[in-house]
Design an enzyme around this catalytic site. Structure first.
Site, PDB file in Angstrom:
ATOM      1  N   GLY A  49       0.814  -1.213   0.000  1.00  0.00           N
ATOM      2  CA  GLY A  49       0.000   0.000   0.000  1.00  0.00           C
ATOM      3  C   GLY A  49       0.841   1.254   0.000  1.00  0.00           C
TER       4      GLY A  49
ATOM      5  N   LEU B 235      -0.346  12.672  11.442  1.00  0.00           N
ATOM      6  CA  LEU B 235       0.129  11.802  12.514  1.00  0.00           C
ATOM      7  C   LEU B 235       1.524  11.266  12.199  1.00  0.00           C
ATOM      8  CD1 LEU B 235      -3.091   9.765  13.380  1.00  0.00           C
ATOM      9  CD2 LEU B 235      -1.875  11.337  14.878  1.00  0.00           C
TER      10      LEU B 235
ATOM     11  N   ARG C  60     -14.094  -5.492  37.133  1.00  0.00           N
ATOM     12  CA  ARG C  60     -14.631  -6.668  37.802  1.00  0.00           C
ATOM     13  C   ARG C  60     -15.935  -6.288  38.504  1.00  0.00           C
ATOM     14  NH1 ARG C  60     -10.151  -9.360  41.559  1.00  0.00           N
ATOM     15  NH2 ARG C  60     -11.899 -10.799  41.949  1.00  0.00           N
ATOM     16  N   HIS C  61     -16.727  -7.296  38.804  1.00  0.00           N
ATOM     17  CA  HIS C  61     -17.936  -7.095  39.594  1.00  0.00           C
ATOM     18  C   HIS C  61     -17.558  -6.554  40.963  1.00  0.00           C
ATOM     19  CE1 HIS C  61     -16.723 -10.659  41.847  1.00  0.00           C
ATOM     20  NE2 HIS C  61     -16.441 -11.206  40.672  1.00  0.00           N
TER      21      HIS C  61
ATOM     22  N   ASN D 213     -16.039 -13.700  47.524  1.00  0.00           N
ATOM     23  CA  ASN D 213     -14.767 -12.982  47.656  1.00  0.00           C
ATOM     24  C   ASN D 213     -14.398 -12.812  49.118  1.00  0.00           C
ATOM     25  OD1 ASN D 213     -15.626 -10.883  44.846  1.00  0.00           O
ATOM     26  ND2 ASN D 213     -14.181 -12.587  44.883  1.00  0.00           N
TER      27      ASN D 213
ATOM     28  N   GLY E 123     -15.160 -19.314  42.157  1.00  0.00           N
ATOM     29  CA  GLY E 123     -16.364 -19.721  41.427  1.00  0.00           C
ATOM     30  C   GLY E 123     -17.637 -19.299  42.133  1.00  0.00           C
TER      31      GLY E 123
ATOM     32  N   ARG F 151     -23.482 -11.831  40.223  1.00  0.00           N
ATOM     33  CA  ARG F 151     -22.663 -10.771  40.811  1.00  0.00           C
ATOM     34  C   ARG F 151     -22.291  -9.692  39.791  1.00  0.00           C
ATOM     35  NH1 ARG F 151     -19.855 -15.585  40.873  1.00  0.00           N
ATOM     36  NH2 ARG F 151     -17.751 -15.712  39.960  1.00  0.00           N
TER      37      ARG F 151
ATOM     38  N   GLU G 267     -17.059 -16.404  34.538  1.00  0.00           N
ATOM     39  CA  GLU G 267     -15.757 -16.679  35.133  1.00  0.00           C
ATOM     40  C   GLU G 267     -15.245 -18.050  34.692  1.00  0.00           C
ATOM     41  OE1 GLU G 267     -12.981 -15.951  35.965  1.00  0.00           O
ATOM     42  OE2 GLU G 267     -12.988 -15.264  38.057  1.00  0.00           O
TER      43      GLU G 267
ATOM     44  N   SER H  19      -0.076 -28.907  40.170  1.00  0.00           N
ATOM     45  CA  SER H  19      -0.166 -28.811  38.708  1.00  0.00           C
ATOM     46  C   SER H  19      -0.561 -27.404  38.284  1.00  0.00           C
ATOM     47  CB  SER H  19      -1.191 -29.818  38.177  1.00  0.00           C
ATOM     48  OG  SER H  19      -0.783 -31.135  38.432  1.00  0.00           O
TER      49      SER H  19
ATOM     50  N   TYR I  71      -6.989 -21.398  31.284  1.00  0.00           N
ATOM     51  CA  TYR I  71      -6.952 -20.049  30.721  1.00  0.00           C
ATOM     52  C   TYR I  71      -7.003 -20.090  29.196  1.00  0.00           C
ATOM     53  CZ  TYR I  71      -6.312 -17.063  34.813  1.00  0.00           C
ATOM     54  OH  TYR I  71      -6.518 -16.345  35.964  1.00  0.00           O
TER      55      TYR I  71
ATOM     56  N   HIS J 284     -15.241 -10.928  35.231  1.00  0.00           N
ATOM     57  CA  HIS J 284     -14.556 -11.606  36.327  1.00  0.00           C
ATOM     58  C   HIS J 284     -13.044 -11.568  36.111  1.00  0.00           C
ATOM     59  CE1 HIS J 284     -18.545 -13.317  37.350  1.00  0.00           C
ATOM     60  NE2 HIS J 284     -18.689 -13.314  36.039  1.00  0.00           N
TER      61      HIS J 284
END
Length: 718
Positions: A323, A446, A531-532, A538, A544, A583, A604, A628, A644, A670
């Site tokens: 380009g 820019l 987050r909530h 908590n 969970g 939550r 979550e 683990s 994850y 979460h």
């Protein structure tokens, strides 16, 4: 076949009272054999009994009942007495199997026995009962049972539709102690991210222009094979009508001064690397970097298929930008690099302009870029070949996707790159075309403000005119892409309309790239991540669950509502996204005037059998799982839960939609989910995601626009 039923009962030990509990499920079969499920509550196996929590039961005159359950290992015998409740009356009945039965090898001895169903004092029914029981660790069931108990309390958010909107309050402040001061800046806290810099400066550092300190003094060690390769490439270069390089084998002045540390060989157009860096050494097959992505789900499946079934060169993909200047190539390349890295593909961004500045300096005038300047053409083709060599070498070491960022504005240049890539990687050209004069003008300004090419030009107007002349030089020799596999993005920058043309493209990864590019644009807008509010779990330190907010969390919900209404008071098209867990819904519930959308993908991370447990309980009762997870939080998957990498896979539609949105979005979710989302915008490595700090009661504002991604944080309360 007559009507039959089965009753399944799951038991676990309640740690608080040491009581064995039973959860009951009954399934009835119609005469046709169709399954009709009936799910009921739970009841204690022994001890006192609250009739209001007794279990309903359907009575059949001739039925075979099956009682299935699991019991903890400390139960060697079991006496079946289950309290049930009729559908039609409040009277209790007892299922009585008889004297204690022993466990043999994990199951109850015997197959069927007669059992008594005492409906009233005078009425007793007798049924044959088939019994099966397995013994498992109570810790595998304790967490899910605890969550089940707590959720016997009706959810406070059931009945709220997936898409809803609250009316704006008449007076959002109204003397509330949780209201915010008008000056939101006082809530700003430092961000952990580095400041935004020019996108090209964040690209891969040229390894071929680095000093090789491990070289032998005075001997570059060029093999015969490398010399042959150089000659072949020079012949191919001349065959394409390019100017022969006169600089092969010459020393640069800088390296002459540092010859004690090693010799740098200045290479010509398309020449191979004569001095390899330590990182370029080819590893044995057993030690080579794994080319499979750090991914799960569809990405991993596609990678396996490509590696096993595809041609060798298809294992590595080169996205070659094409380009004119000021068309958003580097911005597009940076976004694509960030997206592919986040999905788990090892991706690097090679910017030819960075190579040019390091080798020939940043203060080149517009004449350097003229098509009738043979020295300038040779120099620019030279650094393009250097960058391509580095990218291919990196791929041979295990890299997966290389983004080659340059104008590549002539067929001659593109043919040179395809020749270099033959048998080594698959090339897809990505051409960015923009005809909107306002966008082009904004990009030019820019460029003058941010590009190192004009860092030493104090006069903005002089730099502006020079860049305009450079642009004219490129326009005179520009040739649109018509060769090979390509993607053309035509007027896509605004996010309104435009076209994408695709030619000779196939495969999972090219398909994902096209889908991503269709949904990206340059429209500036903020994305707020939070987050909530603090939940009851908590406070207890449990993972969970689906509990409601604590008192502190409810205060944050009011503060968040106040903040959003002030921060986005002029953004009526904004929207609020939450998970389906109460939550987050309760945290966002008081925000008025904006549509709220519940996303299952924002739930979550699923902790599986560990749901509802504390980390100390996991460490004590499931030490192998604890270790683990500690060793590799990114890939660790909770038993019957998620990792994850699983979370990242299910968040891809969320990322695509966030890129597509043109208005602000507030995401209330979460910790694990927001870590993954934040890592995408901040371009953080996958291995860092499980460790990113994501504090409660803090808002992270991500500002997306033409200058890249900027971050701001607001801490509304401790």
């Amino acid at each position: 076949m007559g009507t039959g039923s089965s009753i399944n009962l799951d038991t676990s030990d309640d740690h608080a009272g040491g009581q064995l509990y039973v959860s009951l499920k009954m399934e009835s079969y119609s005469p046709k054999g169709d399954l009709v499920p009936h799910v009921f509550g739970s009841a204690p196996l022994v001890g006192s009994w609250d009739p209001s929590k007794a279990l309903p039961m359907e009575r059949e005159s001739s039925s075979m009942w099956q009682l299935s359950f699991v019991a903890s290992p400390n139960h060697d015998t079991l006496d079946f007495k289950f309290l049930l409740k009729s559908k039609d009356t409040n009277e209790l009945c007892i299922v009585e199997e008889g004297p204690n039965r022993q466990f043999m090898g994990g199951t109850l001895q015997g197959v069927t026995r007669l059992a008594l169903f005492r409906l009233t004092t005078d009425e007793v029914l007798e049924y044959r009962v088939c019994i099966k029981a397995d013994r498992v660790s109570p810790f595998d069931l304790a967490a899910s049972w605890r969550a089940y108990q707590e959720n016997l309390e009706p959810s406070t958010v059931r009945g709220i539709p997936d898409v809803s909107i609250n009316a704006l309050p008449e007076d959002s402040e109204n003397g509330m102690s949780s209201s915010l001061d008008l000056d939101l800046e006082q809530y700003v806290v430092p961000t952990p991210s580095t400041p935004v810099v020019y996108a090209a400066n964040l690209t891969e550092n040229p390894r071929s222009l680095k000093h090789n300190k491990e070289s032998t003094k005075g001997d570059v060690g060029v093999s015969n094979d490398l010399q042959t390769t150089i000659k072949e490439r020079e012949v191919a270069t001349k065959a394409h009508g390019m100017v022969e390089s006169k600089s092969v084998g010459t020393f640069s002045p800088l390296e002459k001064e540092n010859s004690e540390e090693g010799v740098f060989v200045d290479r010509g157009v398309g020449s191979s690397r004569l001095v390899k860096s330590a990182s370029a050494t080819h590893l044995p097959a057993s030690e080579a970097k794994n080319s499979m992505p750090a991914a799960a789900g569809a990405v991993a499946a596609a990678a396996v298929a490509d590696q096993m079934l595809g041609p060798k060169e298809d294992m590595h993909l080169a996205i070659v930008l094409v380009g004119l200047p000021a068309r958003g190539k580097t911005f597009t390349a940076a976004k694509l690099t960030r997206y592919l890295r986040w999905l788990g593909h090892d991706t690097k961004h090679f910017n030819v302009g960075k190579y040019r500045r390091l080798k020939h300096g940043a203060n080149q005038s517009a004449d350097f870029f003229r098509g009738d300047n043979p020295e300038g053409m040779e120099a620019r083709n030279e650094v393009a070949a250097l960058a391509m060599d580095d990218m291919i070498a990196w791929m041979q070491e295990g890299g997966q996707v290389g983004i080659f960022d340059a104008t590549n504005s002539t067929s001659q240049r593109r043919n040179m790159l395809m020749k270099m890539a033959e048998g080594k990687c698959k090339i897809i050209f990505l051409e960015t075309i923009c005809t909107d004069p306002q966008i082009i003008e904004r990009n030019i300004r820019l460029k003058i403000q941010q590009s190192p090419d004009y860092a030493e030009e104090p006069d903005f107007e002089a730099g502006y005119q020079d860049f305009k002349r450079r642009l004219d030089n490129y326009e005179k020799m520009y040739e649109p892409v018509n060769e090979g596999s390509y993607i053309k993005m035509i007027d896509m920058a605004s996010g309104q309309g435009g076209q994408i043309q695709v030619n000779n493209l196939g495969g999972y990864l090219p398909g994902r790239i096209v889908f991503f590019l269709v949904n990206t644009h340059l429209t500036p807008r903020p994305i707020l991540l939070t987050r909530h509010g603090e939940s009851r779990d908590n406070v207890r330190g449990r993972i969970g669950g689906d509990t409601v907010l604590s008192e502190k969390g409810e205060v944050y919900a009011k503060k968040l509502s106040n903040f959003v209404e002030k921060r986005l008071k002029n953004e009526r098209a904004a929207s609020i996204w939450t998970s389906t867990l109460q939550r987050t819904i309760l945290t966002a519930n008081q925000i008025g005037g904006f549509p709220k959308i519940q996303w299952r993908a924002l739930d979550e991370i699923n902790a599986g059998v560990c749901d509802g447990m504390t980390y100390e309980e996991i460490k004590k009762n499931m030490p192998d799982e604890y270790e683990s997870r500690k060793k590799d939080k990114l890939r660790y998957r909770y038993p019957r839960g998620e990792s994850y990498l699983d979370v990242i896979q299910r968040l891809e539609p969320v990322i695509i939609e966030l890129e597509r949105q043109r208005a602000p979005v507030v995401v209330v979710s979460h910790q694990a989910v927001l870590r993954a989302l934040y890592a995408y915008f901040a371009d953080r490595p996958l291995k860092e995601i499980p460790h990113i700090e994501m504090p409660l009661h803090t808002i992270i504002e991500i500002q997306m626009g033409v200058t890249g991604v900027q971050e701001k944080r607001y801490k509304l309360m401790d």
